[in-house]
Write a protein that holds these residues in place. Structure first.
Motif, PDB file in Angstrom:
ATOM      1  N   ALA A 412       0.829  -1.205   0.000  1.00  0.00           N
ATOM      2  CA  ALA A 412       0.000   0.000   0.000  1.00  0.00           C
ATOM      3  C   ALA A 412       0.865   1.258   0.000  1.00  0.00           C
ATOM      4  CB  ALA A 412      -0.932  -0.009   1.210  1.00  0.00           C
ATOM      5  N   GLU A 413       1.899   1.272   0.836  1.00  0.00           N
ATOM      6  CA  GLU A 413       2.772   2.447   0.902  1.00  0.00           C
ATOM      7  C   GLU A 413       3.512   2.661  -0.413  1.00  0.00           C
ATOM      8  OE1 GLU A 413       6.690   4.127   3.324  1.00  0.00           O
ATOM      9  OE2 GLU A 413       5.563   2.423   4.150  1.00  0.00           O
ATOM     10  N   ALA A 414       4.133   1.616  -0.923  1.00  0.00           N
ATOM     11  CA  ALA A 414       4.934   1.757  -2.139  1.00  0.00           C
ATOM     12  C   ALA A 414       4.066   2.099  -3.344  1.00  0.00           C
ATOM     13  CB  ALA A 414       5.720   0.475  -2.390  1.00  0.00           C
ATOM     14  N   GLN A 415       2.916   1.465  -3.473  1.00  0.00           N
ATOM     15  CA  GLN A 415       2.040   1.725  -4.609  1.00  0.00           C
ATOM     16  C   GLN A 415       1.461   3.138  -4.544  1.00  0.00           C
ATOM     17  OE1 GLN A 415       1.724   0.072  -7.231  1.00  0.00           O
ATOM     18  NE2 GLN A 415      -0.129   0.830  -8.245  1.00  0.00           N
ATOM     19  N   ASN A 416       1.127   3.599  -3.348  1.00  0.00           N
ATOM     20  CA  ASN A 416       0.624   4.965  -3.210  1.00  0.00           C
ATOM     21  C   ASN A 416       1.679   5.980  -3.613  1.00  0.00           C
ATOM     22  OD1 ASN A 416      -1.393   6.981  -2.195  1.00  0.00           O
ATOM     23  ND2 ASN A 416       0.219   7.387  -0.708  1.00  0.00           N
ATOM     24  N   GLU A 417       2.929   5.742  -3.217  1.00  0.00           N
ATOM     25  CA  GLU A 417       4.005   6.669  -3.582  1.00  0.00           C
ATOM     26  C   GLU A 417       4.335   6.599  -5.064  1.00  0.00           C
ATOM     27  OE1 GLU A 417       5.039   8.919  -1.671  1.00  0.00           O
ATOM     28  OE2 GLU A 417       4.364   8.222   0.300  1.00  0.00           O
ATOM     29  N   ALA A 419       2.178   5.509  -7.625  1.00  0.00           N
ATOM     30  CA  ALA A 419       1.085   5.769  -8.573  1.00  0.00           C
ATOM     31  C   ALA A 419      -0.130   6.434  -7.959  1.00  0.00           C
ATOM     32  CB  ALA A 419       0.662   4.450  -9.228  1.00  0.00           C
ATOM     33  N   GLY A 420      -0.095   6.700  -6.666  1.00  0.00           N
ATOM     34  CA  GLY A 420      -1.262   7.289  -6.027  1.00  0.00           C
ATOM     35  C   GLY A 420      -2.185   6.219  -5.464  1.00  0.00           C
ATOM     36  N   PRO A 421      -3.226   6.653  -4.761  1.00  0.00           N
ATOM     37  CA  PRO A 421      -4.108   5.715  -4.051  1.00  0.00           C
ATOM     38  C   PRO A 421      -5.121   5.025  -4.961  1.00  0.00           C
ATOM     39  CG  PRO A 421      -4.832   7.968  -3.664  1.00  0.00           C
ATOM     40  CD  PRO A 421      -3.579   8.067  -4.496  1.00  0.00           C
ATOM     41  N   THR A 446      -6.542  11.912  -1.364  1.00  0.00           N
ATOM     42  CA  THR A 446      -5.394  12.299  -2.176  1.00  0.00           C
ATOM     43  C   THR A 446      -4.202  11.431  -1.801  1.00  0.00           C
ATOM     44  OG1 THR A 446      -4.574  13.925  -0.587  1.00  0.00           O
ATOM     45  CG2 THR A 446      -6.232  14.685  -2.190  1.00  0.00           C
ATOM     46  N   GLN A 447      -3.137  11.542  -2.593  1.00  0.00           N
ATOM     47  CA  GLN A 447      -1.933  10.773  -2.277  1.00  0.00           C
ATOM     48  C   GLN A 447      -1.388  11.154  -0.907  1.00  0.00           C
ATOM     49  OE1 GLN A 447       1.870  11.692  -4.271  1.00  0.00           O
ATOM     50  NE2 GLN A 447       2.000   9.506  -4.837  1.00  0.00           N
ATOM     51  N   ALA A 448      -1.367  12.456  -0.589  1.00  0.00           N
ATOM     52  CA  ALA A 448      -0.849  12.911   0.700  1.00  0.00           C
ATOM     53  C   ALA A 448      -1.732  12.422   1.846  1.00  0.00           C
ATOM     54  CB  ALA A 448      -0.741  14.432   0.716  1.00  0.00           C
ATOM     55  N   GLN A 449      -3.038  12.478   1.663  1.00  0.00           N
ATOM     56  CA  GLN A 449      -3.940  11.989   2.705  1.00  0.00           C
ATOM     57  C   GLN A 449      -3.769  10.490   2.919  1.00  0.00           C
ATOM     58  OE1 GLN A 449      -7.572  13.404   0.864  1.00  0.00           O
ATOM     59  NE2 GLN A 449      -7.758  15.119   2.312  1.00  0.00           N
TER      60      GLN A 449
END
Length: 526
Positions: A412-417, A419-421, A446-449
């Motif tokens: 989850a962390e790597a994929q969010n960083e 390509a986004g959530p 959002t990606q940051a959230q």
């Protein structure tokens, strides 16, 4: 509980030293002889067990010796817990008071990592020479040694950065003046070893506690996640590195059925001895009483040197999924432990809670008021008398190094960083939240959230497992969250911690090591 290979390996070690073929035998039979040791498959098997046994040394996951719980004390380096007695110098590190002469964990982690590396190097150099070995066994056993060497070197690279890279059996003359190898080269070797392990290991471990292909892939995911993080990239976000980490974690998820991995049904029960080696465990450190016990139970119930902090308690969401400070959360300061994330009750005990058959008094756990349940047999029920009287070194709960929920969080962390959530990020997180009995993640972040959600979820899901310290280091948030006062359950200040971002992201090279080898350059500002 199945702890077959640990006990068997101990027996093999005894056999290796005790056999005597002749009354006229002139070779000493009270010690190992390098020239004659690697002569049988049994000796090779015992040598491999020796590579594993270093994991239980005090500098790594602990267990050797009374009142030792190194694996648990890693948590006290973070805002989650406090080692108030400074056992093994953990509090000195957490307070920012450590230096190259501190000793304890700073010295032990370096030395024990190299102890494990030396054993793995010897095994890898000798195993092909052992007569009577099946080719398939050699391949598998080499895979296990490569996995362990990768784990030991990754430990060095994680805490100290640069470290001498040694790939041959210990040689005092040759090794005594080696300089530190750049960290990137050490990590390259770690990844190379893991590829060797992946190609040589079976999908599932041949016995509980042994490395498997799934474990090697999982460790690869953790290594790549760390390498993609801000600390390792001077704060620069590199989507390609995050994608590599996401792909590595996804490889474990995609073949989870092949490896036999899935989330265990019960979060609390997962950490009890009767459920060891369950479907969520990818790799753990095996303990068995009386051969190799630990003091996890004693530390959790009595000494409280792994004392949870109010900061961790405040981090748990309400059961409705809202932060305690959010409007409509339902938080009542007079009942601060009510209606919280169920994982809090599964991980901690607190004043007014029921623990070991009794209501927890305000002074039951001095210093912070909180006790740790995770990796301990003790919970609400009164323990049997035989269990209640356990003393140091008699516990045998395994310590989980890698588990499937962590893989989902890594992905989850790597994929969010990278390509986004996207939907796969939500799926990974929601499976963990569902198991915990918590609401699903709010859609449309959002990606940051989502980054904030993932970081909190890691802290809560993995609380007590010694991972949060390295999380706040690799995120480069330690300089914020560690420069603070720490509080007990009454919100009374207990101590003040300090973290110097110019030096404390890396540990010093121990003075004793530099006395022996002046070519070991010291980390900055030590």
């Amino acid at each position: 509980m199945q702890k077959i290979f640990l006990a068997a390996g101990t027996t093999l070690l005894l056999i290796a030293t005790g056999c005597n073929k002749s009354l006229l035998e002139t070779t000493p039979n009270d010690r190992y002889q390098e020239s004659t040791y690697w002569n049988t498959p049994d000796a090779a098997a015992a040598g491999l067990v020796g590579c594993y046994s270093v994991l239980r040394n005090d500098g790594l996951y602990g267990g050797k010796g009374s009142n030792n719980a190194t694996a648990l004390w890693d948590e006290t380096l973070s805002p989650n817990a406090w080692n108030y007695s400074n056992s093994h110098s953990f509090d000195a590190v957490a307070m920012g008071q450590h230096n190259a002469s501190t000793g304890g964990i700073v010295t032990g982690r370096w030395g024990d990592s190299y102890g494990g590396i030396g054993r793995c190097n010897t095994f890898l150099a000798k195993i092909d020479e052992v007569p009577g070995m099946e080719a398939a066994d050699i391949t598998r056993m080499k895979g296990e040694a490569y996995f362990l060497r990768a784990l030991y070197y990754f430990t060095l690279a994680t805490y100290y950065g640069d470290a001498p890279l040694i790939l041959t059996p210990p040689d005092e003359k040759k090794d005594s003046d080696l300089p530190r190898t750049p960290r990137k080269d050490v990590i390259a070797q770690v990844l190379s070893d893991l590829e060797s392990a992946i190609s040589g290991l079976p999908p599932k471990a041949t016995e509980p506690g042994r490395a498997s292909k799934g474990a090697a892939l999982a460790l690869k995911a953790r290594v790549l996640l760390y390498e993609a993080s801000p600390l390792m990239n001077n704060g620069v976000n590199d989507p390609a590195k995050w994608k590599a980490a996401a792909d590595a974690a996804k490889a474990v998820i995609t073949d989870a059925n092949v490896f036999g991995y899935k989330l265990y049904r019960d979060y609390r029960a997962m950490f009890l001895p009767q459920n060891e080696n369950n479907s969520e465990v990818i790799f753990d450190v095996q303990y068995i009483f009386p051969l190799q016990g630990n003091s996890f139970d004693l530390i959790c119930r009595q000494y409280n040197t792994n004392a949870p902090l109010q900061d961790l308690v405040d981090a748990y969401l309400m059961k409705n999924g809202l932060p305690r400070t959010a409007p409509g959360s339902g938080y009542d300061p007079a009942k601060q432990w009510t209606n919280r994330d169920p994982r809090m009750h599964a991980t901690l005990t607190f004043p007014g809670d029921k623990y070991m058959g009794k209501v927890v008094a305000n002074n039951r756990f001095s210093f912070t008021g909180y006790g740790m349940k995770k990796f301990s047999i003790y919970d609400t029920a009164a323990p049997p008398k035989a269990v209640e009287s356990l003393v140091g070194g008699q516990s045998e709960t395994n310590f989980i190094v890698l588990r499937y929920a962590d893989i989902l969080l890594m992905y989850a962390e790597a994929q969010n960083e990278a390509a986004g959530p996207d939907a796969t990020v939500y799926t990974a997180l929601d499976s963990i939240r569902s198991r915990a009995g918590m609401p699903l993640i709010t859609p449309g972040l959002t990606q940051a959230q989502m980054r904030d959600v993932i970081r909190l979820e890691r802290r809560i899901e993995l609380a007590g497992e010694g991972l949060y310290y390295n999380d706040i280091r690799r995120w480069k948030t330690a300089e914020t969250v560690m420069n603070t006062d720490i509080y007990n359950y009454k919100r009374e200040r207990q101590a003040t911690r300090s973290f110097d971002p110019k030096r404390d992201y890396w540990w010093p090279i121990p003075t004793g090591e530099r006395d022996l080898n002046p070519n070991l350059e010291q980390n900055p500002f030590y």
